[in-house]
Scaffold this motif. Structure first.
Motif: not given
Length: 325
Positions: A305-307, A303, A309-310, A15
């Motif tokens: 963690p989201r990026l 931003d 994964a993207d 995480r």
């Protein structure tokens, strides 16, 4: 204390979260840099999430690229106030990286920020852009032949910069993408021809096809690279920079033997200092900054963690620039 994006791991997985971290936890090194900007690469996506075998010790601060200003130095090559850039050397993988307001590394890992380039622009280039320039220089050094230069994975980080650089150098560019909606973006960067990914996705049926491409920057590998090798003009070169399509190469040696095609491997991680400086200076001289600006997706530490994964899902276009401080 400094703000940092910290990845932790336990029995339930990894995480990532933004935390206040004591500067005393920075790794050993001869230069401390106040980081202003970083970016997001595929490796960063791995380090932010599953690790991909790159991260050995947790908690960890990812970020394989950063730009900023020297805060303290034990090496005569740098003094406080010097603007610097770091890419590679497994920073952000085996040691803490650029997703923090400060980083500490060895002086050998840094290069001066090129004249006329801002830290934000340097991170819009980043490892992806440096790799693109190293690839272009490699096929230039051997000679780019008549015909378009093919760029596979053209809407990604390496591909986007490669398209813009090649077009600025006066080469016709054929851009390969599996996302038709990116055509306007790629043409704005300078692509003169679009090639659907499906047109090159089949495995090799004939060892040689019509001579089409004067050079190639390949970010895909796998079956596509094998197919492209059979389409290169006599004496042309392919610079291989990635393996999004797989590490296996289902090809024959015929293009190498009958057309003198060269397959050139490009590594940006362990490039020596002089080669890095040459590439960065060329980027600063050649790359149109308006085209660079068109690639930028702004972001913050929150931003990431989201990026991360993207980008692992191929959902990031162009170059993410993370404003760290």
């Amino acid at each position: 204390m400094m703000r940092a994006l910290v990845v932790e791991k336990d029995d339930d997985g990894t995480r990532a979260s933004v935390q206040d971290v004591d500067e005393a936890r920075l790794p050993e090194g001869t230069v401390t840099v106040a980081v202003s900007h970083s970016t997001v690469n595929y490796k960063d996506g791995l380090c932010l999430g599953p690790g991909g075998g790159l991260v050995r010790t947790y908690p960890h601060v990812p970020g394989i690229d950063f730009a900023g200003v020297v805060e303290a130095s034990e090496d005569d090559r740098y003094v406080p106030g010097d603007a610097v850039v770091l890419t590679g050397w497994r920073v952000g993988e085996t040691r803490w990286g650029g997703y923090a307001e400060k980083a500490r590394v060895d002086a050998d890992m840094l290069v001066p920020l090129p004249d006329g380039m801002t830290a934000r622009q340097a991170m819009a280039v980043g490892t992806a852009g440096l790799t693109a320039m190293l690839a272009i220089q490699a096929i230039e050094d051997r000679g780019i032949r008549e015909g378009p230069v093919l760029v596979t994975g053209a809407a990604g980080g390496v591909g986007s910069v490669a398209v813009a650089l090649l077009a600025a150098m006066g080469h016709p560019v054929a851009a390969v993408t599996g996302r038709p909606e990116q055509e306007g973006y790629l043409r704005d960067l300078g692509a003169s021809q679009m090639v659907a990914r499906a047109d090159l996705a089949d495995t090799v049926k004939r060892p040689l096809e019509a001579e089409t491409w004067g050079g190639c920057v390949d970010a895909v590998g796998g079956a596509m690279l094998a197919r492209v090798l059979g389409q290169m003009r006599y004496g042309a070169s392919v610079a291989a920079v990635g393996l999004a399509g797989g590490a296996a190469l289902p090809a024959t040696v015929i293009p190498f033997l009958l057309r003198g095609v060269a397959l050139l491997g490009i590594d940006s991680v362990m490039q020596p200092f002089d080669a890095r400086v040459r590439a960065w200076r060329r980027i600063a001289d050649v790359l149109p900054m308006d085209r660079l600006e068109a690639m930028i997706v702004p972001a913050t530490l929150d931003d990431l963690p989201r990026l991360g994964a993207d980008i692992l899902q191929g959902q990031v276009r162009g170059r993410v620039v993370v404003e760290v401080a």
